[in-house]
Motif scaffolding. Sequence first.
Motif, PDB file in Angstrom:
ATOM      1  N   GLY A  22       0.805  -1.213   0.000  1.00 15.89           N
ATOM      2  CA  GLY A  22       0.000   0.000   0.000  1.00 15.89           C
ATOM      3  C   GLY A  22       0.836   1.259   0.000  1.00 15.89           C
ATOM      4  O   GLY A  22       0.301   2.369  -0.092  1.00 15.89           O
ATOM      5  N   VAL A  69      -3.645  -3.551  -6.036  1.00 13.47           N
ATOM      6  CA  VAL A  69      -3.450  -2.995  -4.693  1.00 13.47           C
ATOM      7  C   VAL A  69      -4.542  -1.976  -4.382  1.00 13.47           C
ATOM      8  O   VAL A  69      -5.061  -1.927  -3.252  1.00 13.47           O
ATOM      9  CB  VAL A  69      -2.054  -2.359  -4.560  1.00 13.47           C
ATOM     10  CG1 VAL A  69      -1.898  -1.689  -3.201  1.00 13.47           C
ATOM     11  CG2 VAL A  69      -0.971  -3.410  -4.755  1.00 13.47           C
ATOM     12  N   GLU A  70      -4.902  -1.174  -5.365  1.00 15.21           N
ATOM     13  CA  GLU A  70      -5.949  -0.172  -5.139  1.00 15.21           C
ATOM     14  C   GLU A  70      -7.299  -0.832  -4.877  1.00 15.21           C
ATOM     15  O   GLU A  70      -8.100  -0.344  -4.069  1.00 15.21           O
ATOM     16  CB  GLU A  70      -6.026   0.786  -6.324  1.00 15.21           C
ATOM     17  CG  GLU A  70      -4.834   1.721  -6.424  1.00 15.21           C
ATOM     18  CD  GLU A  70      -4.522   2.411  -5.092  1.00 15.21           C
ATOM     19  OE1 GLU A  70      -5.424   3.071  -4.531  1.00 15.21           O
ATOM     20  OE2 GLU A  70      -3.390   2.259  -4.599  1.00 15.21           O
ATOM     21  N   ARG A 130      -7.130  -1.868  -1.415  1.00 15.75           N
ATOM     22  CA  ARG A 130      -7.227  -0.708  -0.514  1.00 15.75           C
ATOM     23  C   ARG A 130      -8.683  -0.416  -0.157  1.00 15.75           C
ATOM     24  O   ARG A 130      -8.994  -0.042   0.973  1.00 15.75           O
ATOM     25  CB  ARG A 130      -6.583   0.517  -1.163  1.00 15.75           C
ATOM     26  CG  ARG A 130      -6.355   1.671  -0.171  1.00 15.75           C
ATOM     27  CD  ARG A 130      -5.817   2.911  -0.875  1.00 15.75           C
ATOM     28  NE  ARG A 130      -4.592   2.660  -1.614  1.00 15.75           N
ATOM     29  CZ  ARG A 130      -3.381   2.664  -1.046  1.00 15.75           C
ATOM     30  NH1 ARG A 130      -3.248   2.896   0.243  1.00 15.75           N
ATOM     31  NH2 ARG A 130      -2.305   2.412  -1.786  1.00 15.75           N
ATOM     32  N   ALA A 139      -9.608  -2.770   2.560  1.00 15.34           N
ATOM     33  CA  ALA A 139      -8.927  -2.391   3.805  1.00 15.34           C
ATOM     34  C   ALA A 139      -9.602  -1.185   4.455  1.00 15.34           C
ATOM     35  O   ALA A 139      -9.784  -1.153   5.682  1.00 15.34           O
ATOM     36  CB  ALA A 139      -7.455  -2.090   3.518  1.00 15.34           C
ATOM     37  N   GLU A 140      -9.959  -0.203   3.647  1.00 18.84           N
ATOM     38  CA  GLU A 140     -10.596   0.995   4.196  1.00 18.84           C
ATOM     39  C   GLU A 140     -11.947   0.667   4.819  1.00 18.84           C
ATOM     40  O   GLU A 140     -12.338   1.258   5.837  1.00 18.84           O
ATOM     41  CB  GLU A 140     -10.731   2.044   3.095  1.00 18.84           C
ATOM     42  CG  GLU A 140      -9.390   2.655   2.678  1.00 18.84           C
ATOM     43  CD  GLU A 140      -9.506   3.631   1.525  1.00 18.84           C
ATOM     44  OE1 GLU A 140     -10.596   3.679   0.889  1.00 18.84           O
ATOM     45  OE2 GLU A 140      -8.514   4.335   1.247  1.00 18.84           O
ATOM     46  N   SER A 156      -4.948  -0.789   7.336  1.00 19.39           N
ATOM     47  CA  SER A 156      -4.104  -0.452   6.196  1.00 19.39           C
ATOM     48  C   SER A 156      -4.045  -1.616   5.207  1.00 19.39           C
ATOM     49  O   SER A 156      -4.397  -2.751   5.539  1.00 19.39           O
ATOM     50  CB  SER A 156      -2.694  -0.088   6.662  1.00 19.39           C
ATOM     51  OG  SER A 156      -1.990  -1.251   7.073  1.00 19.39           O
ATOM     52  N   VAL A 157      -3.581  -1.322   4.006  1.00 21.71           N
ATOM     53  CA  VAL A 157      -3.428  -2.359   2.983  1.00 21.71           C
ATOM     54  C   VAL A 157      -2.464  -3.437   3.470  1.00 21.71           C
ATOM     55  O   VAL A 157      -2.726  -4.639   3.334  1.00 21.71           O
ATOM     56  CB  VAL A 157      -2.919  -1.743   1.663  1.00 21.71           C
ATOM     57  CG1 VAL A 157      -2.635  -2.837   0.638  1.00 21.71           C
ATOM     58  CG2 VAL A 157      -3.945  -0.758   1.109  1.00 21.71           C
TER      59      VAL A 157
END
Length: 331
Positions: free
Chosen positions: A213, A245-246, A249, A252-253, A258-259
Amino acid sequence: MKYVQLGKTGPSVSTLGLGCMGMSGLYGPSDRKESIATIHAAMDAGITLIDTGDFYGMGHNEMLIGEAAKGVDRDRVVLSVKAGALRDVAGGFNGIDNRPAALKNFIAYSLQRLGVDYIDIYRPARLDPDVPIEDTVGAIADMIKAGYVRHIGLSEVGADTIRRAAAVHPIADLQIEYSLISRGIEDTILPACRELSIGITAYGVLSRGLISGHWQKGHGTTAGDFRAFSPRFQEGNLESNLALVEALRGVAETKGVSVAQIAIAWVAAKGSDIVPVIGARTVERLEEALGSQAVHLNPGDLSAIDAAIPKDAAAGGRYPEAMLAHMDSEK
């Protein structure tokens, strides 16, 4: 911190390990003071599993760990050491030597550099194509009888080699890459380890920072940094992988983490027999990784993660093709 036994016969270790390779140059320059502070912070947090290799920095990493662990109760540290990889003066790799005489020579130097009387888990870094695994494991078993080693581990080997090794002596764990974008062990290697009650110490859980991240397009790599020639960091592949990864993310959010934390927690959630080994080089990154211990992933979370990063979604191999061709775990 929680603790788990590695396999049926291995030692009790923390459910998060610290891999120290990056503190000795293979990911570019590192700061000695920060490295020692990170090792101390890991121990203070209850991490007991400290992983190294005698070829990391040609002995530098073992000396660094020896300095950081000096004065620490020996029972609080589980030292995992890989051996057999050969280096040249320029830092290049010259193959593998797992002959019994060579390993018994290598461990003598490791004990000296680490400043200890024994190593908790000793393992060949890779399979030597010229030496039967039975001979390699037998040599380490001899070192157990002599009191220099407590347990035998393996690294990056396939299911057949694992079975052959376990027929000679109990194996505590297999160290192998495992992450959201490196899931090859799920097909035959992980089932073989579970059949034989062998633990997994998973490295590369953040794919060398790629799925942490924190990595962004435009981040440079210095000479000697593995990522400079890693396929997944090359132009074209990198953009595709960062898009994954995005997507992660977003998951994760939703969890408020966190990632990196969700990526580490995913590996840990794949089984109590799997211990993620994180390659934190700073106290800040270590503290973030420690936060993964509090992340609980329910079935819905796991489904969302799989949707964000499906199996085999990564662009590029985890190592260059020339290296993969020599890895027993890839055969």
